[in-house]
Design a protein around this motif. Structure first.
Motif, short mmCIF file in Angstrom:
data_model
loop_
_atom_site.label_atom_id
_atom_site.label_comp_id
_atom_site.label_asym_id
_atom_site.label_seq_id
_atom_site.Cartn_x
_atom_site.Cartn_y
_atom_site.Cartn_z
N THR A 184 24.03 -20.59 -37.03
CA THR A 184 23.54 -19.22 -37.18
C THR A 184 24.24 -18.27 -36.22
N ASP A 185 24.49 -18.70 -35.00
CA ASP A 185 25.11 -17.80 -34.03
C ASP A 185 26.56 -17.46 -34.43
N ILE A 186 27.22 -18.39 -35.10
CA ILE A 186 28.58 -18.12 -35.58
C ILE A 186 28.56 -17.10 -36.71
N ILE A 187 27.60 -17.26 -37.62
CA ILE A 187 27.47 -16.30 -38.71
C ILE A 187 27.15 -14.92 -38.16
N ALA A 188 26.25 -14.87 -37.18
CA ALA A 188 25.88 -13.58 -36.57
C ALA A 188 27.08 -12.93 -35.90
N ALA A 189 27.88 -13.74 -35.20
CA ALA A 189 29.04 -13.19 -34.49
C ALA A 189 30.11 -12.69 -35.43
N THR A 190 30.23 -13.32 -36.61
CA THR A 190 31.31 -12.96 -37.53
C THR A 190 30.90 -11.96 -38.61
N THR A 191 29.59 -11.72 -38.74
CA THR A 191 29.13 -10.77 -39.77
C THR A 191 28.34 -9.60 -39.20
N PHE A 192 27.95 -9.68 -37.90
CA PHE A 192 27.13 -8.65 -37.24
C PHE A 192 25.72 -8.58 -37.81
N LEU A 193 25.28 -9.64 -38.49
CA LEU A 193 23.91 -9.70 -39.01
C LEU A 193 22.97 -10.19 -37.93
N ASP A 194 21.71 -9.82 -38.05
CA ASP A 194 20.68 -10.27 -37.12
C ASP A 194 20.38 -11.75 -37.34
N GLU A 195 20.22 -12.52 -36.27
CA GLU A 195 20.00 -13.96 -36.40
C GLU A 195 18.71 -14.28 -37.15
N ASP A 196 17.65 -13.48 -36.95
CA ASP A 196 16.40 -13.72 -37.65
C ASP A 196 16.59 -13.57 -39.16
N GLN A 197 17.35 -12.56 -39.56
CA GLN A 197 17.61 -12.34 -40.97
C GLN A 197 18.46 -13.47 -41.55
N ILE A 198 19.41 -13.95 -40.76
CA ILE A 198 20.25 -15.07 -41.20
C ILE A 198 19.40 -16.31 -41.44
N MET A 199 18.46 -16.57 -40.53
CA MET A 199 17.59 -17.74 -40.67
C MET A 199 16.72 -17.62 -41.92
N LYS A 200 16.25 -16.41 -42.22
CA LYS A 200 15.45 -16.20 -43.43
C LYS A 200 16.27 -16.49 -44.68
N LEU A 201 17.50 -16.01 -44.68
CA LEU A 201 18.37 -16.23 -45.84
C LEU A 201 18.72 -17.71 -45.98
N LYS A 202 18.94 -18.39 -44.86
CA LYS A 202 19.21 -19.82 -44.92
C LYS A 202 18.01 -20.59 -45.48
N ALA A 203 16.82 -20.16 -45.10
CA ALA A 203 15.61 -20.81 -45.59
C ALA A 203 15.48 -20.64 -47.11
#
Length: 209
Positions: A184-203
């Motif tokens: 998740t932290d790699i996705i956040a660093a490369t897309t500028f998305l919020d980690e909480d939102q990334i986790m929701k989308l992964k779920a």
């Protein structure tokens, strides 16, 4: 002296038996390579290799994107292997979307046959090209560019799609980002998305990490 007509006729006769490979029906038992499938032995080829009936059946839209895509790529339709062509059918329910995706192996032409589709693509210069398409309209999406289709009407939309490759490939952007084990932290660093939102989308999409 031989006349020019007789000479040309004799030349044609001498080359009429040259070996020509008319087709390369995919051998689905063999591994696929970047160049496509190996050719089935001619003795094993039947007319069924050149006929595909799947595009007459509506796709399943009971999923998260409310869309179903039926492909007639070489893996589904062996007769198109090596011919530089293939087809697909897209059924998009009301409120449905085919998310941003690419076909790295071929360009796409969409023909709308039912409903209304809002479609577009983004060029490598980040210019955006969008259009609302009605029945009978077509739109082309150049090879490798991110593009999408949304049902913008009040009834199911149906489109038939042609590709300039028997194996155009498909990569859905949301799945590439959120349906894998990329941290998740790699996705956040490369897309500028919020980690909480990334986790929701992964779920939602089945990703981990």
């Amino acid at each position: 002296m031989i006349s020019p007509v007789i000479f040309i006729f004799s030349l044609l006769l001498s080359t009429s038996h040259a070996a020509v490979q008319d087709f390369c029906v995919a051998d689905l038992e063999a591994p696929e390579s970047p160049a496509g499938y190996a050719c089935k032995k001619p003795a094993a080829v039947t007319v069924n290799d050149f006929v595909f009936s799947g595009l007459g059946i509506p796709g399943d839209t009971s999923n998260i994107i409310k869309a179903g895509v039926t492909t007639a790529f070489a893996s589904d339709f062996p007769g198109v292997n090596g011919l530089g062509i293939s087809l697909a059918r897209a059924d998009i329910a009301v409120g449905g979307v085919i998310p941003f995706h690419t076909h790295p192996g071929g360009s796409e032409v969409l023909l709308v046959v039912e409903g209304t589709i809002f479609a577009g693509f983004v060029s490598s210069a980040n210019d955006v090209y969008t259009q609302t398409l009605q029945k009978g309209d077509i739109m082309v999406f150049p090879q490798g560019l991110l593009h999408f289709q949304i049902n913008s009407g009040s009834s199911t939309a149906v489109g038939f799609v042609s590709f300039s490759s028997a194996t155009p490939g498909l990569q859905l952007l949301p799945y590439a980002l959120f349906k894998n084990d990329l941290p998740t932290d790699i996705i956040a660093a490369t897309t500028f998305l919020d980690e909480d939102q990334i986790m929701k989308l992964k779920a939602v999409l089945g990703g981990t990490g």
